[in-house]
Enzyme design. Structure first.
Site, mmCIF file in Angstrom:
data_model
loop_
_atom_site.group_PDB
_atom_site.id
_atom_site.type_symbol
_atom_site.label_atom_id
_atom_site.label_comp_id
_atom_site.label_asym_id
_atom_site.label_seq_id
_atom_site.Cartn_x
_atom_site.Cartn_y
_atom_site.Cartn_z
ATOM 1 C CG HIS A 34 -1.901 -1.132 1.206
ATOM 2 N ND1 HIS A 34 -2.901 -1.275 0.274
ATOM 3 C CD2 HIS A 34 -1.982 -2.217 2.010
ATOM 4 C CE1 HIS A 34 -3.572 -2.386 0.512
ATOM 5 N NE2 HIS A 34 -3.026 -2.987 1.558
ATOM 6 C CE LYS A 62 -5.236 -6.806 -2.378
ATOM 7 N NZ LYS A 62 -4.317 -6.217 -1.415
ATOM 8 C CG HIS A 134 -6.332 -4.372 7.421
ATOM 9 N ND1 HIS A 134 -6.437 -5.297 6.419
ATOM 10 C CD2 HIS A 134 -7.552 -3.806 7.548
ATOM 11 C CE1 HIS A 134 -7.688 -5.284 5.959
ATOM 12 N NE2 HIS A 134 -8.373 -4.391 6.629
#
Length: 150
Positions: A34, A62, A134
């Site tokens: 990310h 993905k 996350h």
């Protein structure tokens, strides 16, 4: 003695606080999936290129992934004073520059083709011991909820 410490001290100063994460493999995975600051420049399409480069297209494509174009310190701050509770996650208090890559078509088998959406927005992340681990792709927050204004 100073001559022996000189190179070590230089390495520590150059590494700075941004690179220190302890030994947290979940944080390292978060960064790989990310973090992209400054935003990478590719000769082809950004999403197609970065998703492949980061290993997010094998064995399957993905379906959606977001890259944050902010400093590591700014992202980490969401786990502390730069963020606020959002359920059991943390939401940034400020908009951040991000690019979301969404898979085109119905197949998740390579070759993977993505469309991109680059826009500033609040990010929602999960934290562990003060470290981002996350990114919640299901939470695309562009405005502050009215309930937050009360």
């Amino acid at each position: 003695m100073m001559t022996k410490l000189g190179p070590l001290l230089l390495v520590l100063l150059l590494a700075g606080p941004e690179s220190s994460c302890g030994d947290n493999p979940r944080y390292e995975k978060f960064l790989r999936q990310h973090y992209d600051n400054p935003k990478s420049s590719f000769s082809g399409k950004y999403c197609d290129s970065i998703m492949a480069k980061r290993g997010l297209t094998k064995p399957e494509c993905k379906e959606v992934n977001t890259f944050i174009h902010e400093t590591k310190n700014n992202i980490k701050a969401v786990c502390e004073e730069g963020g606020e509770p959002y359920g059991n996650l943390r939401r940034s208090k400020e908009h951040m520059k991000v690019t979301t890559c969404k898979l085109k078509g119905g197949s998740t088998r390579p070759p993977c083709k993505y469309k991109e959406n680059s826009s500033p927005r609040y990010i929602v992340i999960g934290c562990e011991n003060g470290w981002p681990v996350h990114y919640d792709e299901s939470q695309i927050v562009t405005t502050v909820d009215n309930a937050d204004l009360d």
